[in-house]
Design a protein around this motif. Structure first.
Motif, mmCIF file in Angstrom:
data_model
loop_
_atom_site.group_PDB
_atom_site.id
_atom_site.type_symbol
_atom_site.label_atom_id
_atom_site.label_comp_id
_atom_site.label_asym_id
_atom_site.label_seq_id
_atom_site.Cartn_x
_atom_site.Cartn_y
_atom_site.Cartn_z
ATOM 1 N N GLU A 1 -3.148 6.829 -10.817
ATOM 2 C CA GLU A 1 -2.599 5.985 -11.865
ATOM 3 C C GLU A 1 -2.061 6.924 -12.936
ATOM 4 N N ASP B 1 -16.543 5.491 -8.936
ATOM 5 C CA ASP B 1 -15.309 4.854 -9.378
ATOM 6 C C ASP B 1 -14.486 4.560 -8.131
ATOM 7 N N VAL B 2 -14.215 3.295 -7.891
ATOM 8 C CA VAL B 2 -13.361 2.896 -6.778
ATOM 9 C C VAL B 2 -12.090 2.332 -7.381
ATOM 10 N N GLY B 3 -11.005 2.993 -7.097
ATOM 11 C CA GLY B 3 -9.736 2.541 -7.659
ATOM 12 C C GLY B 3 -8.575 3.189 -6.942
ATOM 13 N N PRO B 4 -7.370 2.920 -7.415
ATOM 14 C CA PRO B 4 -6.193 3.515 -6.786
ATOM 15 C C PRO B 4 -6.280 5.041 -6.800
ATOM 16 N N PRO C 1 -6.895 2.703 -2.222
ATOM 17 C CA PRO C 1 -8.184 2.906 -2.899
ATOM 18 C C PRO C 1 -8.866 4.203 -2.490
ATOM 19 N N VAL D 1 -12.643 6.360 -3.385
ATOM 20 C CA VAL D 1 -13.946 6.385 -4.057
ATOM 21 C C VAL D 1 -14.136 7.780 -4.654
ATOM 22 N N SER E 1 -1.391 3.770 -4.507
ATOM 23 C CA SER E 1 -2.163 2.538 -4.686
ATOM 24 C C SER E 1 -3.361 2.417 -3.756
ATOM 25 N N VAL F 1 0.861 -1.188 0.000
ATOM 26 C CA VAL F 1 0.000 0.000 0.000
ATOM 27 C C VAL F 1 0.893 1.233 0.000
#
Length: 187
Positions: free
Chosen positions: A83, A77-80, A66, A68, A64, A60
């Motif tokens: 990016e 959208d739930v992601g890193p 997560p 929301v 990286s 982590v």
């Protein structure tokens, strides 16, 4: 139970045993929320995931972790957090405001002055019988060597965690024994 003990137990539940995790703080001269800093943190995160004794799925970092977000209307959208594909539309000030009071980021993965970014680097899962001090020490050495090789001249890294501390103390003890043992023979 004390609040400290409760926090500690929650940490272990989320991240695993504390003797099998390295905590790394990357100190930059600029804000870690600037695109070039986030791209750097992302690259370091991916590099740490490639180390042989690191659990690549549980690393982590600021990039990286997560997050929301709402995208185009009501779509979640739930992601890193970051990016490289997001770099062209990045708004560091907007994310600074968003993260200022965010419980998962503020004072955990991101410092108040925005110059420190944290990495949580766990040892790969091994059977209990395979968990040896030799493996923990190699894990610590791998993490140290990775940062020694990857750091830019204007960056600093601070390493902590039981594996790192154990390896450091043991290394210092061996160094002292080697320095003073010959003196004991003379006396």
């Amino acid at each position: 139970d004390s609040p400290s003990r409760t926090d500690y137990e929650e940490f272990k539940r989320l991240f695993g045993r504390d003797d099998e995790t390295a905590l790394c703080l990357l100190e930059l001269q600029t804000s870690v929320l600037e695109v070039h800093s986030l791209e750097r943190i992302h690259a370091l995160t991916e590099g740490l995931r490639g180390l042989p004794l690191v659990d690549q799925n549980r690393v982590v970092s600021l990039t990286s972790a997560p997050l929301v977000r709402t995208e185009s209307g009501d779509v979640l959208d739930v992601g890193p957090f970051f990016e490289p594909a997001r770099a062209k539309d990045w708004d560091a000030n907007a994310y600074d405001l968003l993260l200022r009071d965010h419980p998962a980021f503020a004072d955990r993965l991101l410092s108040d002055d925005r110059r420190l970014a944290a990495f949580l680097v766990p040892l790969v899962h091994l059977d209990e019988g395979a968990r040896t001090e030799k493996i923990r020490r190699q894990f610590a050495r791998d993490v140290r060597a990775f940062f020694a090789k990857q750091l830019q001249p204007d960056e600093r890294v601070h390493l902590d965690g039981f594996a790192i501390t154990y390896d450091t103390v043991l290394g210092l003890l061996v160094k002292d024994v080697l320095a003073f043992y010959p003196l004991a023979l003379v006396l």
